[in-house]
Design an enzyme around this catalytic site. Structure first.
Site, short mmCIF file in Angstrom:
data_model
loop_
_atom_site.label_atom_id
_atom_site.label_comp_id
_atom_site.label_asym_id
_atom_site.label_seq_id
_atom_site.Cartn_x
_atom_site.Cartn_y
_atom_site.Cartn_z
N LEU A 290 1.85 -2.83 -2.78
CA LEU A 290 1.99 -1.39 -3.03
C LEU A 290 3.39 -1.04 -3.52
CD1 LEU A 290 0.20 -0.03 0.17
CD2 LEU A 290 -0.69 0.00 -2.15
N GLY A 293 11.11 -3.39 -2.03
CA GLY A 293 12.47 -2.86 -2.01
C GLY A 293 13.40 -3.82 -1.31
N GLY A 294 14.53 -3.27 -0.84
CA GLY A 294 15.54 -4.11 -0.22
C GLY A 294 15.10 -4.75 1.08
N PHE A 295 14.09 -4.15 1.74
CA PHE A 295 13.66 -4.68 3.03
C PHE A 295 12.47 -5.62 2.92
CE2 PHE A 295 15.67 -0.59 4.17
CZ PHE A 295 16.66 -1.08 4.99
N GLY A 296 11.79 -5.61 1.80
CA GLY A 296 10.65 -6.49 1.64
C GLY A 296 9.54 -5.84 0.85
N VAL A 298 5.52 -4.36 0.48
CA VAL A 298 4.50 -3.64 1.24
C VAL A 298 3.14 -3.96 0.62
CG1 VAL A 298 3.67 -1.41 2.04
CG2 VAL A 298 6.11 -1.78 1.73
N LYS A 312 4.23 -4.00 5.91
CA LYS A 312 5.55 -4.31 5.36
C LYS A 312 6.00 -5.66 5.89
CE LYS A 312 8.77 -1.39 4.28
NZ LYS A 312 9.23 -1.87 2.96
N ASP A 411 18.40 4.57 3.47
CA ASP A 411 17.83 4.36 2.12
C ASP A 411 16.90 5.51 1.77
OD1 ASP A 411 17.50 3.10 -0.28
OD2 ASP A 411 16.01 1.65 0.43
#
Length: 607
Positions: A290, A293-296, A298, A312, A411
């Site tokens: 979907l 980003g910086g965290f992973g 989705v 996520k 963020d």
């Protein structure tokens, strides 16, 4: 139809009518609570009795237009509790801690049959604990400590099947504690007159253990600890032997049986098995991505019961402190319940993976609706954009000012604001910066965020605060107005401003508001409201964090309070700053062949 069937049918209709609570009744109950708490004119002023649904009111969270959560902590209320609150059959969380509320706990609280948490800690409540609380069969957390309650603990509390945390400390309670309450996972009866002293077999607080008061329990605990020690020693010896003989070629991790049904302390979080999420996402198929980003990344997923979820998969899975620290941070996030915050369903934690599970938002993100429209999809209209701006502000206000400890998003951007089925704003990804190992990031300052949205002081020092979120929110407002990205290198063909903030500042100075507004709106917007939103955005993105408003101030400005005065003050400062810059520019009067880099000097100015 037989007479017996008619009676059964009538009974079914009556049961359905009894369980239904109209929005009017919910609103009336909340307004009665506001009045009974002696709320001031400035407190809960959006709790309007003429408004049909209370789901848009501050401090109230709803699910399917039914009140789900009320959080009124530390607001200085000094009134009493209204018995009318008992009509809220769908209410799951009621938090009124840290006020000065007096009077008794109404027996009508026993009608809140969906309640899982009742927090009345640190008030001035009097009277006895009503036995009607024993009707709350779903109740897990009951916090009544630090009040002036008297009398005995009602036996009905010992019949609550799901109770896992009972806090009754610092009250005037007396009498015998029901034996069954010592089986609750966490309890505290200290600083009362209850029978739990040294002459009895139980400790007054579960944190103190209890084995010292019962020799048999102490013996059992000792045996268990000894066996665990032997097991640990044996495991270490086996691990050493296998490594010595080079038997470890691959890491092998196995899901524990029954892992799916495990729960942790807060928010009824579900702990998923890795295999369950693997199946739900078709082995994390790229077709199900979907966003990322910086965290992973989705992934869209479908659970075995056909529930659609968003999974996520965090990049930096080695969180500081390991699995226990990860769970603590997840618990903290799960407590943040607000209609404009994305609700966490559950998580999965293995030695190599950290995953979070959320409800699937069918309308995806604000960013996708602004810039990734598919053929036939409607444009995000101006009234919806206004609702998104206000809803996002309220969600961030809750994180900053009503969570303890407060949560900083780090963020904030249009891509992290999701849209539910009614196109209401739902802030996602909050608190994630604390769930990952910042040491693994490639940014030396340990900054988490997206370029173009990051506040200058966070970028230069790596230190974030609520005001860094305010900056990111201001950029998000500009995204809403313009439909553009925070950084767009295509603008280099026409001008020097690749940053959206600089681009809008320039157009605002030139009074070219029409050139700022998203062309997809086809001028179907109120230009005065556009100007107001731009003004709020520029106030939020001031270079000095101290000059930026708080999110509660932002909410008030969006609602029409205090913006004009603040904007006039900002303009005065901005004019003086630009005049000083132009004065210095004329004084040095660089030529084309100057050895100084004029572009660098311009970039160093306030932006």
């Amino acid at each position: 139809m037989s007479f017996g069937m008619e009676l059964a049918f009538a009974a079914l209709i009556l049961a359905c009518l009894h369980s239904f609570v109209s929005p009017d009744a919910q609103g009336d109950a909340l307004y009665a609570l506001r009045k009974s708490l002696n709320a001031s004119v400035d407190q809960l002023k959006d709790w309007n009795p003429n408004q049909v649904s209370p789901c848009t009111w501050s401090k109230v969270s709803c699910i399917n237009n039914n009140v789900d959560s009320i959080s009124l902590t530390s607001m200085g209320f000094s009134g009493i509790l209204s018995p009318k609150i008992g009509v809220l059959k769908t209410l799951r969380t009621l938090s009124l801690q840290g006020n000065s509320i007096t009077g008794p706990i109404p027996i009508e609280f026993g009608n809140l049959t969906s309640l899982t948490m009742l927090d009345l800690e640190n008030n001035r409540l009097t009277g006895e604990i009503p036995s009607s609380l024993g009707n709350l069969k779903k109740l897990q957390f009951l916090y009544l400590n630090q009040n002036n309650l008297t009398g005995a603990i009602p036996d009905s509390l010992s019949l609550l099947p799901n109770l896992i945390n009972l806090q009754l400390a610092s009250n005037g309670l007396s009498g015998q504690i029901p034996e069954q309450l010592f089986q609750v996972s966490k309890y505290n009866f200290t600083m009362t007159h209850l029978n739990c002293g040294i002459n009895f077999s139980h400790s007054c607080a579960s944190d103190n253990g209890g084995s010292s008061h019962n020799p048999k329990i102490g013996t059992i605990v000792g045996i268990v600890i000894g066996l665990l020690g032997l097991l640990l020693l044996g495991s270490m010896l086996l691990l050493w032997w296998m490594r010595r003989h080079k038997r470890f070629k691959h890491e092998v991790f196995v899901d524990v049986a029954g892992e799916v049904d495990r729960r942790i302390a807060f928010g009824q979080l579900r702990r998923f098995a890795w295999r369950e999420l693997q199946l739900a996402t078709d082995n994390f198929n790229e077709k199900n991505v979907l966003g990322k980003g910086g965290f992973g990344k989705v992934y869209k997923g479908v659970l075995s019961d056909n529930t659609k979820v968003a999974v996520k998969r965090l990049n930096d899975y080695e969180s500081p402190g390991g699995d226990a620290a990860f769970q603590r941070e997840v618990e903290m996030i799960s407590v943040a319940v607000h209609r404009n915050l994305l609700r966490l369903i559950g998580f999965c934690s293995t030695p190599t993976e950290r995953l979070l599970v959320y409800p699937f938002m069918q309308n995806l993100s604000v960013a996708s609706r602004l810039r990734e429209l598919k053929p036939g999809e409607p444009v995000l209209d101006w009234p919806t954009r206004k609702r998104v701006a206000l809803g996002t502000a309220r969600g961030l206000e809750y994180l900053h000012e009503h969570c303890n400890p407060k949560i900083i998003h780090r963020d904030v951007k249009a891509a992290n604001v999701l849209l539910d089925e009614d196109f209401e704003a739902v802030v996602g990804d909050f608190g994630l910066a604390k769930l990952v190992d910042v040491r693994k990031t490639n940014v030396t300052t340990q900054v988490r965020g997206t370029m173009g949205h990051i506040a200058p002081e966070y970028l230069s020092t790596g230190k974030s605060s609520e005001r860094t979120d305010v900056f990111g929110y201001g950029i998000m407002l500009l995204e809403l107005v313009t439909g553009q990205r925070a950084i767009d290198f295509s603008r280099l063909e026409e001008e020097d401003d690749v940053l959206l903030l600089d681009h809008v500042k320039k157009l605002e100075r030139e009074k070219r508001l029409d050139a700022i507004v998203d062309r997809n709106l086809n001028k179907s917007c109120n230009i005065e409201e556009v100007e107001m939103m731009i003004q709020v955005a520029l106030l939020c993105t001031q270079s000095s964090p101290e000059d930026r408003p708080t999110m509660s101030e932002v909410v008030r400005m969006l609602e029409g309070e205090g913006l004009a005065e603040r904007w006039e003050e900002w303009q005065h400062v901005e004019v003086n700053r630009r005049q000083e810059y132009e004065r210095l520019h004329r004084r040095f009067d660089w030529g084309e062949d100057s050895i100084y880099n004029q572009d660098a000097i311009e970039l160093s100015g306030g932006r």
